[in-house]
Enzyme design. Structure first.
Site, PDB file in Angstrom:
ATOM      1  N   TYR A 264       3.334  -6.822   3.042  1.00 34.91           N
ATOM      2  CA  TYR A 264       3.159  -6.025   1.832  1.00 34.91           C
ATOM      3  C   TYR A 264       3.865  -6.647   0.623  1.00 34.91           C
ATOM      4  CZ  TYR A 264       3.414  -2.248  -1.537  1.00 34.91           C
ATOM      5  OH  TYR A 264       3.323  -1.515  -2.691  1.00 34.91           O
ATOM      6  N   ASP A 299      -2.963  -0.177   4.890  1.00 33.42           N
ATOM      7  CA  ASP A 299      -3.824   0.621   4.019  1.00 33.42           C
ATOM      8  C   ASP A 299      -3.959  -0.010   2.628  1.00 33.42           C
ATOM      9  OD1 ASP A 299      -0.970   1.699   4.377  1.00 33.42           O
ATOM     10  OD2 ASP A 299      -1.483   2.316   2.335  1.00 33.42           O
ATOM     11  N   LYS A 371      -0.031   5.752  11.561  1.00 36.61           N
ATOM     12  CA  LYS A 371       0.044   6.490  10.293  1.00 36.61           C
ATOM     13  C   LYS A 371      -1.264   6.296   9.541  1.00 36.61           C
ATOM     14  CE  LYS A 371       2.398   6.452   5.879  1.00 36.61           C
ATOM     15  NZ  LYS A 371       3.208   5.556   5.036  1.00 36.61           N
TER      16      LYS A 371
END
Length: 519
Positions: A264, A299, A371
């Site tokens: 990320y 995500d 998640k």
């Protein structure tokens, strides 16, 4: 959900073997290097706190002084304990003296001094690890006494910028059904080369991650946990240039989950790839020992790339994150892999494809606390459509057995959510969860149907990508923009100057213990 998609076990094994091959060279890089943030984290764990009148933490001054003396390739531990012995003080006094310049930084030492300092440092490291263990035991005792809510856990974000207001919103959300409270950090904190001190009230679209804010929110959630008779978990973000320090603070203040993704910071914050991997390796060691669940950020790829075309990159990244996590002694129950409901609503069979992707992740990682993230990219400000999309998201989450469902906001992209927005969002997820609780047990995709076929296609594409990563090297592939359509060269981005190759006499007995040694 297990074995509903008729996946080829040989292909799944091949995917994991390729992920391990891609990760191995990076793991070797991590073992041979330290960073300025890892050294600051070690000073924090040894007990150095506080900041100067300008707000710069003493751990920054300490590491800067050791670096200026040309000794940082030995780490901070050896200079601290040699200085303590020479000054006749304890390590806390030595750290403060080195940081404020009242003590001279040792840059060489005799064999006797090194052996004596090493023995003292190993004793201090055992105290550090015992402290992390005590905080973990506190959580276990609360879970035994108060109990755990049923899954899927409802995950809600607060982000007012003011820790006082965050506490009010977090306790209100818990009373309305939230099981996990995440405090988003202030915009830009990930690019700071220091961690702010004290309780803060002036964040931008989030609240600064500080040890005092962690402690304040932990106390607030413990209070509401006692009131409600169930344990409410606390989440924050171990990412950015201070990732190891924030991980250490989370362990000391008993946070339960931390956003901690292997890619990320590289892709979305332009932090140097080598710096990120080395920092991440240390931070996950701390999380593993402290009993913290990590949440990964796959995500986010789907916010910069098409969710159908890039679905395989999510699977490939999850397999990389899994391998990195297992290598740092995180257990499967601590690996909260992320994915998201981000296909364009205008796409034919959108929900069918979302079910296929979510079911594939669930089946590849049974027993992991997955998640699942709500739609954000295609939330247009039409709150009625947004509320419907969040309802479909909640339905797919329950149907496919996701562990953690992040609450989607009908006003996503419009405003920082008001209390009324959070209340409606919680009502939506509670309604869908309770109304469809038995549906997952009845879910059986046809062997040759669209859900299974799409899952097989995405897994096959992920294996093709993993072959590329294993053959070319992970760092080179990142430089070519494989993830999120965003190229990040190995020698580019922020923070590379903070990477240091270790000498043969580098000393860090804390990590030795976290790796299972007997320092």
């Amino acid at each position: 959900m297990t074995a509903l998609l008729h996946l080829d076990p040989g292909l799944v094994d091949e995917a994991r073997e390729l992920a391990a091959a891609a990760v191995a060279p990076v793991r070797d890089l991590c073992a041979a290097h330290t960073t300025v943030s890892i050294e600051r984290a070690l000073a924090r764990l040894y007990g150095l706190t506080g900041a100067d009148t300008e707000g710069i933490p003493w751990v920054n001054h300490l590491v800067d002084k050791v670096a200026a003396a040309g000794a940082l390739d030995h780490g901070v531990t050896l200079p601290i304990f040699v200085a303590a012995a020479r000054a006749g003080t304890d390590p806390a006094g030595a750290m403060r003296g080195l940081a404020d310049g009242s003590l001279r930084v040792p840059s060489d030492w005799s064999d006797y001094e090194r052996r004596t300092a090493t023995d003292e440092a190993r004793g201090a490291a055992r105290d550090v690890v015992e402290l992390l263990d005590r905080r973990r035991s506190e959580r276990d005792e609360l879970l035994d006494r108060l109990g755990d809510p049923p899954k899927p856990w409802i995950y809600l974000i607060v982000a007012t910028g003011d820790i006082d207001e965050d506490v009010v919103q977090a306790q209100a959300a818990a009373r309305q059904g939230a099981d996990i409270i995440a405090v988003i950090r202030s915009t830009g904190q990930s690019l700071l080369e220091h961690v702010p001190e004290g309780e803060t009230h002036e964040g931008f679209a989030g609240t600064y991650a500080t040890q005092a804010n962690f402690a304040r929110m932990r106390r607030a959630l413990d209070e509401v946990s006692e009131e409600l008779g169930r344990y409410v978990r606390l989440t924050n973000y171990a990412s950015g240039l201070c990732m190891p320090e924030i991980a250490a603070m989370a362990g000391l203040e008993r946070l339960d989950m931390m956003l901690n993704d292997c890619l990320y910071g590289i892709i979305f914050r332009d932090i140097n790839p080598r710096r990120t991997f080395i920092d991440q390796y240390f931070s996950r060691r701390v999380h593993a020992r402290a009993g913290i669940v990590i949440n990964t950020g796959e995500d986010n790829y789907l916010t910069t790339a098409d969710a159908v075309e890039a679905a395989h990159t999510v699977i490939a990244s999850q397999l990389l994150n899994e391998r990195f996590a297992l290598d740092t002694r995180l257990q499967p129950w601590q690996i909260g892999l992320g994915h998201a409901f981000e296909i364009d609503p205008a796409y034919p069979d959108q929900v069918t494809l979302e079910v296929a992707h979510a079911a594939l992740v669930r089946e590849l990682f049974p027993g992991y606390p997955l998640k699942y993230m709500p739609p954000t990219k295609h939330m247009t400000g039409d709150v009625f459509t947004g509320y419907l999309l969040d309802g479909f998201f909640n339905l797919v989450g329950v149907l496919t057995g996701q562990s953690i469902i992040l609450v989607g906001m009908l006003t996503e992209g419009v405003q920082t959510p008001w209390l009324s927005d959070r209340s409606l969002a919680l009502k939506n997820v509670r309604y869908v969860r309770d109304a469809t609780r038995g549906l997952a047990a009845e879910f059986r995709p046809a062997k040759d149907g669209p859900v299974a076929e799409r899952a097989h296609q995405v897994l096959g594409d992920a294996v093709t990508l993993l072959h590329q990563l294993a053959d070319e090297g992970l760092l080179r592939a990142i430089g070519e923009g494989v993830f999120g359509n965003t190229p990040r060269p190995e020698d580019g981005g922020r923070g590379l100057e903070g990477v240091i190759a270790k000498t043969d006499t580098y000393l860090d007995p804390v990590t030795e213990l976290l790796e299972g040694g007997t320092a």
